[in-house]
Enzyme design. Structure first.
Site, PDB file in Angstrom:
ATOM      1  N   ARG A 183       0.935  -1.125   0.057  1.00 33.19           N
ATOM      2  CA  ARG A 183       0.053  -0.042   0.141  1.00 33.19           C
ATOM      3  C   ARG A 183       0.773   1.235  -0.137  1.00 33.19           C
ATOM      4  O   ARG A 183       1.860   1.039   0.596  1.00 33.19           O
ATOM      5  CB  ARG A 183      -0.737  -0.026   1.084  1.00 33.19           C
ATOM      6  CG  ARG A 183      -1.789  -1.207   1.390  1.00 33.19           C
ATOM      7  CD  ARG A 183      -2.594  -1.123   2.516  1.00 33.19           C
ATOM      8  NE  ARG A 183      -3.343  -2.434   2.691  1.00 33.19           N
ATOM      9  CZ  ARG A 183      -3.166  -3.558   3.269  1.00 33.19           C
ATOM     10  NH1 ARG A 183      -1.849  -3.626   3.718  1.00 33.19           N
ATOM     11  NH2 ARG A 183      -4.121  -4.689   3.491  1.00 33.19           N
ATOM     12  N   LYS A 209      -1.806  -2.451   7.754  1.00 37.20           N
ATOM     13  CA  LYS A 209      -3.093  -2.103   8.446  1.00 37.20           C
ATOM     14  C   LYS A 209      -3.398  -2.942   9.597  1.00 37.20           C
ATOM     15  O   LYS A 209      -3.118  -3.970   9.855  1.00 37.20           O
ATOM     16  CB  LYS A 209      -4.360  -2.211   7.416  1.00 37.20           C
ATOM     17  CG  LYS A 209      -4.309  -1.412   6.228  1.00 37.20           C
ATOM     18  CD  LYS A 209      -5.216  -1.848   5.468  1.00 37.20           C
ATOM     19  CE  LYS A 209      -6.684  -1.470   5.697  1.00 37.20           C
ATOM     20  NZ  LYS A 209      -7.802  -1.602   4.657  1.00 37.20           N
ATOM     21  N   HIS A 278      -2.025   2.222  -6.383  1.00 38.10           N
ATOM     22  CA  HIS A 278      -2.724   1.022  -5.997  1.00 38.10           C
ATOM     23  C   HIS A 278      -3.034   0.116  -7.406  1.00 38.10           C
ATOM     24  O   HIS A 278      -3.267  -1.028  -7.290  1.00 38.10           O
ATOM     25  CB  HIS A 278      -4.285   1.745  -5.660  1.00 38.10           C
ATOM     26  CG  HIS A 278      -5.103   0.486  -4.993  1.00 38.10           C
ATOM     27  ND1 HIS A 278      -4.692  -0.001  -3.845  1.00 38.10           N
ATOM     28  CD2 HIS A 278      -6.251   0.082  -5.417  1.00 38.10           C
ATOM     29  CE1 HIS A 278      -5.451  -0.752  -3.512  1.00 38.10           C
ATOM     30  NE2 HIS A 278      -6.635  -0.919  -4.215  1.00 38.10           N
ATOM     31  N   ARG A 281      -0.203  -2.351  -7.047  1.00 39.73           N
ATOM     32  CA  ARG A 281      -0.609  -3.311  -6.228  1.00 39.73           C
ATOM     33  C   ARG A 281      -1.538  -4.300  -6.803  1.00 39.73           C
ATOM     34  O   ARG A 281      -1.234  -5.508  -6.920  1.00 39.73           O
ATOM     35  CB  ARG A 281      -1.428  -2.839  -4.989  1.00 39.73           C
ATOM     36  CG  ARG A 281      -1.954  -3.526  -3.830  1.00 39.73           C
ATOM     37  CD  ARG A 281      -2.281  -2.835  -2.545  1.00 39.73           C
ATOM     38  NE  ARG A 281      -2.956  -3.589  -1.665  1.00 39.73           N
ATOM     39  CZ  ARG A 281      -2.436  -4.328  -0.820  1.00 39.73           C
ATOM     40  NH1 ARG A 281      -1.188  -4.617  -1.070  1.00 39.73           N
ATOM     41  NH2 ARG A 281      -2.892  -4.777   0.275  1.00 39.73           N
ATOM     42  N   HIS A 304      -2.986  -9.114   3.140  1.00 36.72           N
ATOM     43  CA  HIS A 304      -4.439  -9.321   3.452  1.00 36.72           C
ATOM     44  C   HIS A 304      -4.542 -10.602   4.493  1.00 36.72           C
ATOM     45  O   HIS A 304      -3.804 -11.250   4.585  1.00 36.72           O
ATOM     46  CB  HIS A 304      -5.100  -9.990   2.005  1.00 36.72           C
ATOM     47  CG  HIS A 304      -5.256  -8.698   0.892  1.00 36.72           C
ATOM     48  ND1 HIS A 304      -5.166  -9.417  -0.181  1.00 36.72           N
ATOM     49  CD2 HIS A 304      -5.145  -7.576   1.049  1.00 36.72           C
ATOM     50  CE1 HIS A 304      -5.186  -8.002  -0.998  1.00 36.72           C
ATOM     51  NE2 HIS A 304      -5.305  -7.092  -0.072  1.00 36.72           N
ATOM     52  N   TYR A 313      -8.685  -8.117  -6.276  1.00 36.60           N
ATOM     53  CA  TYR A 313      -7.194  -7.525  -6.845  1.00 36.60           C
ATOM     54  C   TYR A 313      -6.904  -8.157  -8.017  1.00 36.60           C
ATOM     55  O   TYR A 313      -5.620  -7.943  -8.652  1.00 36.60           O
ATOM     56  CB  TYR A 313      -6.008  -7.541  -5.822  1.00 36.60           C
ATOM     57  CG  TYR A 313      -6.236  -6.547  -4.565  1.00 36.60           C
ATOM     58  CD1 TYR A 313      -5.427  -5.280  -4.618  1.00 36.60           C
ATOM     59  CD2 TYR A 313      -7.186  -6.786  -3.697  1.00 36.60           C
ATOM     60  CE1 TYR A 313      -5.518  -4.405  -3.603  1.00 36.60           C
ATOM     61  CE2 TYR A 313      -7.300  -5.611  -2.623  1.00 36.60           C
ATOM     62  CZ  TYR A 313      -6.390  -4.688  -2.631  1.00 36.60           C
ATOM     63  OH  TYR A 313      -6.645  -3.499  -1.689  1.00 36.60           O
TER      64      TYR A 313
END
Length: 340
Positions: A183, A209, A278, A281, A304, A313
């Protein structure tokens, strides 16, 4: 339970109180700074489009639809390319989720009697949410971008101003985004100390995250560029950040798109296509999965928590079905000779 009394507050008052709550959650660690930034931007935009002085409880589902449509038509300020003039499908979906979270809290706080999102009829597809372009680069486009980054590391440093001598740093940014798919917030938060060597393999400890970390091994080519950057191209500065401006300051999220665009100018026009961080990604996930890399390994590379997230994705690549059918496992000739 819902509050017994309704507070007829203006849209702006409700937005301000909600954002105070968001900031408080950031301090306690319940929300990441990046998520809080997104909520703040989207709710502020919603208040501007809906009318800051209106009473929040007076907004109807039709009013919310009008705001969603108005947002969809807003120019995307992050890009300067004509084909990207309006908001992308992902931006529209994100904005809708932010507004929905805002009204969910407004209902619980007693700012609205009924949540108008339940009466909103505009969907992502009706908002023109079809992506104008595939997010993931094709193999040829990705190889063109990676090749341009490699060429930058071999080029002689610019003889001009110091702010023009950033080739190796720019190459490192593009290679990290293209091959590991972090990210953009993870990339700009990276510090020099987050990179370490174990048994001859270089790793990046990525702080992702929700306070989660993951250790991802770097491909050899990326390791070489990283070492070159750290030894010869990174500005001498007290800041522990990996990626620094020529002034010795940590790069911001908004700087990364400018770096990608700058490297893109070195790509052959036949292979060149606008892409966001992104989008790179998506490119990482798409090509790792297309090459039959284990799904759980790809999940761990991207950070993830759930395999099901990978579906969002994995973008479709032109010609991949034809390739799959040509290499169908049930149609392969059996081995001949004395093989057992």
């Amino acid at each position: 339970m819902r509050p017994a009394h309704l507070n007829r507050l203006s849209v702006q008052q409700c937005a301000d109180r909600y954002l105070d709550l968001v900031r408080a959650k950031t301090v306690t660690g319940a929300l990441s700074p990046a998520t809080a930034e997104v909520y703040a931007r989207d709710v502020t935009t919603f208040a501007d489009l809906a009318g800051p002085g209106l009473v929040l409880d007076d907004l109807t589902g039709e009013d919310v639809d009008a705001v969603l449509l108005a947002f969809a038509r807003k120019p995307d300020g992050r890009r300067t390319h004509p084909e990207s003039g309006t908001q992308s499908a992902s931006s529209q979906s994100r904005f809708r989720r932010s507004v929905s979270a805002f009204f969910k809290h407004a209902t619980l706080a007693g700012w609205v009697q009924l949540n108008p999102m339940t009466a909103a009829t505009v969907t992502a597809r009706e908002r023109g949410g079809l992506r104008p372009e595939r997010r993931a680069l094709t193999r040829e486009q990705a190889q063109g971008l990676v090749g341009a980054a490699r060429d930058l590391t071999a080029a002689e440093p610019d003889a001009g101003r110091r702010d023009q001598r950033t080739q190796v740093r720019d190459a490192l940014i593009v290679l990290l985004l293209s091959t590991l798919g972090p990210r953009v917030s993870e990339l700009v938060r990276a510090n020099v100390e987050d990179f370490y060597t174990n048994d001859g393999v270089r790793y990046w400890r990525i702080f992702g995250k929700g306070g989660r970390t993951r250790d991802v091994p770097l491909p050899r080519d990326v390791t070489d560029v990283l070492d070159t950057y750290l030894t010869t191209a990174r500005p001498a500065a007290a800041d522990k950040a990996l990626l620094l401006s020529w002034r010795g300051r940590r790069l911001a999220r908004g700087d990364v798109q400018a770096v990608i665009d700058r490297v893109q100018r070195h790509v052959d026009p036949a292979q060149r296509r606008t892409v966001t961080p992104h989008g790179l990604r998506h490119t990482t996930a798409t090509h790792l999965l297309a090459d039959a890399v284990d799904m759980d390994a790809v999940r761990r590379v991207l950070g993830h928590s759930d395999l099901s997230t990978l579906g969002r994705y994995r973008d479709e690549l032109p010609g991949e079905l034809e390739v799959a059918m040509r290499a169908h496992p049930l149609l392969r000739r059996p081995a001949t000779g004395g093989e057992r």
